[in-house]
Design a protein around this motif. Structure first.
Motif, PDB file in Angstrom:
ATOM      1  N   HIS A  84       0.810  -1.223   0.000  1.00 40.85           N
ATOM      2  CA  HIS A  84       0.000   0.000   0.000  1.00 40.85           C
ATOM      3  C   HIS A  84       0.842   1.272   0.000  1.00 40.85           C
ATOM      4  O   HIS A  84       0.552   2.210  -0.750  1.00 40.85           O
ATOM      5  CB  HIS A  84      -0.948  -0.013   1.207  1.00 40.85           C
ATOM      6  CG  HIS A  84      -1.741   1.240   1.349  1.00 40.85           C
ATOM      7  ND1 HIS A  84      -2.856   1.507   0.578  1.00 40.85           N
ATOM      8  CD2 HIS A  84      -1.564   2.320   2.158  1.00 40.85           C
ATOM      9  CE1 HIS A  84      -3.343   2.698   0.919  1.00 40.85           C
ATOM     10  NE2 HIS A  84      -2.573   3.206   1.859  1.00 40.85           N
ATOM     11  N   ARG A 125       0.576   4.218  -2.710  1.00 39.25           N
ATOM     12  CA  ARG A 125       0.165   5.551  -2.262  1.00 39.25           C
ATOM     13  C   ARG A 125       1.190   6.587  -2.710  1.00 39.25           C
ATOM     14  O   ARG A 125       0.841   7.630  -3.268  1.00 39.25           O
ATOM     15  CB  ARG A 125      -0.001   5.586  -0.734  1.00 39.25           C
ATOM     16  CG  ARG A 125      -0.505   6.947  -0.231  1.00 39.25           C
ATOM     17  CD  ARG A 125      -0.257   7.130   1.264  1.00 39.25           C
ATOM     18  NE  ARG A 125       1.111   6.857   1.679  1.00 39.25           N
ATOM     19  CZ  ARG A 125       2.166   7.650   1.432  1.00 39.25           C
ATOM     20  NH1 ARG A 125       2.020   8.760   0.751  1.00 39.25           N
ATOM     21  NH2 ARG A 125       3.368   7.317   1.860  1.00 39.25           N
ATOM     22  N   ARG A 147      -5.187   4.572  -7.069  1.00 41.71           N
ATOM     23  CA  ARG A 147      -4.423   3.728  -6.151  1.00 41.71           C
ATOM     24  C   ARG A 147      -5.085   2.365  -5.987  1.00 41.71           C
ATOM     25  O   ARG A 147      -4.423   1.329  -6.095  1.00 41.71           O
ATOM     26  CB  ARG A 147      -4.261   4.402  -4.790  1.00 41.71           C
ATOM     27  CG  ARG A 147      -3.443   3.534  -3.820  1.00 41.71           C
ATOM     28  CD  ARG A 147      -3.514   4.024  -2.388  1.00 41.71           C
ATOM     29  NE  ARG A 147      -4.829   4.408  -1.933  1.00 41.71           N
ATOM     30  CZ  ARG A 147      -5.801   3.553  -1.566  1.00 41.71           C
ATOM     31  NH1 ARG A 147      -5.617   2.253  -1.634  1.00 41.71           N
ATOM     32  NH2 ARG A 147      -6.960   4.019  -1.135  1.00 41.71           N
ATOM     33  N   GLU A 205      -3.404  -1.127  -7.085  1.00 44.82           N
ATOM     34  CA  GLU A 205      -3.181  -2.154  -6.073  1.00 44.82           C
ATOM     35  C   GLU A 205      -3.833  -3.472  -6.489  1.00 44.82           C
ATOM     36  O   GLU A 205      -3.217  -4.540  -6.385  1.00 44.82           O
ATOM     37  CB  GLU A 205      -3.728  -1.698  -4.720  1.00 44.82           C
ATOM     38  CG  GLU A 205      -2.883  -0.635  -4.067  1.00 44.82           C
ATOM     39  CD  GLU A 205      -3.425  -0.157  -2.739  1.00 44.82           C
ATOM     40  OE1 GLU A 205      -2.615   0.355  -1.954  1.00 44.82           O
ATOM     41  OE2 GLU A 205      -4.637  -0.279  -2.472  1.00 44.82           O
TER      42      GLU A 205
END
Length: 143
Positions: A14, A18, A51, A55
């Motif tokens: 993450h 980010r 994002r 992901e």
């Protein structure tokens, strides 16, 4: 069951995605060609959607699909004039963001290859042309 980390985990999960998205949007915010295509009032939402998509694509949480369904990238981008110049600008900012997160060479190459192919497939007009769906508003059913 494999103990090897998947791509998402191997690049830092993450926090890496980010940072990638934050660096990307920092470049877009200074780009006179791209910035008008982004909804300033919903910039945080746009960042979150990108994002979550990245992901999920790279093996992380499935939040994008759970919240938004199938990505349908071309359809979602149809309201925006994605010309060759816009594609080049988008790639310039994404590649600069990749430079900032400094992934291992193998992971960096895989992401750059994906972004190149994905950006090219979004082209929907010639430089200076109109978007296929006039108005630049994404219908609710596509959001």
């Amino acid at each position: 069951m494999s103990t090897e980390p998947n791509f998402y985990e191997a690049v830092g999960g993450h926090e890496t995605f980010r940072a990638l998205v934050d660096h990307f949007y920092a470049g877009v915010a200074r780009d006179p060609l791209l910035w008008p295509m982004y909804p300033e009032a919903d910039l945080e939402g746009a960042k979150e959607r990108l994002r979550m998509f990245l992901e999920q694509y790279w093996g992380g949480p499935k939040a994008y699909g759970e919240r938004r369904g199938h990505p349908r990238l071309r359809m979602r981008h149809a309201p925006f004039p994605v010309s060759p110049a816009a594609k080049d600008a988008w790639l310039r900012h994404m590649n600069a963001a990749l430079d900032e997160v400094a992934l291992a060479p193998m992971h960096d190459a895989a992401m750059r290859d994906y972004f190149e192919r994905a950006a090219h497939s979004m082209i929907n007009t010639h430089d200076g042309g109109e978007a296929p769906m006039p108005g630049g508003v994404v219908p609710d059913r596509l959001q």
